[in-house]
Scaffold this motif. Sequence first.
Motif: not given
Length: 240
Positions: A48-54, A74-84, A171-175, A186-191
């Motif tokens: 589970v990624n954390l930032h807001h009220h971590a 995450e000290e700085t928000l990494l968006d969905t892709g960066g977080g994963v 969804h399911i993702l392959a590493p 970055f956003s998962l949309n990129l991937l």
Amino acid sequence: MVLAAGLGQRMRPLTDERPKPMIAVNGAPMIDQLLDRLAEAGVEEAVVNLHHHAGQLRRHLEGRTRPRILFSEEETLLDTGGGVARALPQLGEAPFFVANGDVVWLDGPDPALRRLAEAWDPETMDALLLLQPGSGAFGYEGPGDFRMDPAGRLTRRAERKLAPFVYAGLHILAPRLFEDAPEGAFSLNLLWDKAAAAGRLFGLRHEGAWYHVGTPQALAAVERELALELGGWRDDTNGG
């Protein structure tokens, strides 16, 4: 991977004092219902990624054992892709579920998570998204996200056009899809676009109900709809 770090700005003032995934829908926090369903699907460990009220979210989840919880703060928000991407060392080398921490749905005849797992084909797929028909997405008013061909391959909605399917937050993702991914946020949309360009982005139509919980007003409407649908919903046999 449970995405729970976002600010939930459109849910203010409810998110001024709590993270959005901890907002209750029909008596239970959305993230608890999601984790219950992941456990029911056989998931033993969730990041589970954390930032807001971590700290609040960490305290809420740290005693949980089904599934066992790992945190990625995450000290700085990494968006969905960066977080994963940041959590990949904790997620391992096998394909994994990625779920929005605030997703609300009802299963059809078969659980959505099990259907995703059974439909996953590592030979042809890098990403498999659960999709809800826009016409049946409660509270959703957008133009849609994807078109799907008979084989399940996805293409993006064309600009200024409508698309019949909405991404349903699971969804399911392959590493391997993260090879050469950008550093930082970055956003998962990129991937997803990367997978689509290779013909390896697929979708699975959801068989049950799905609810868009974006604002306090939408939350109230979802609560009313679920009360009508299920007569005071809280099915502890599947966490939903």
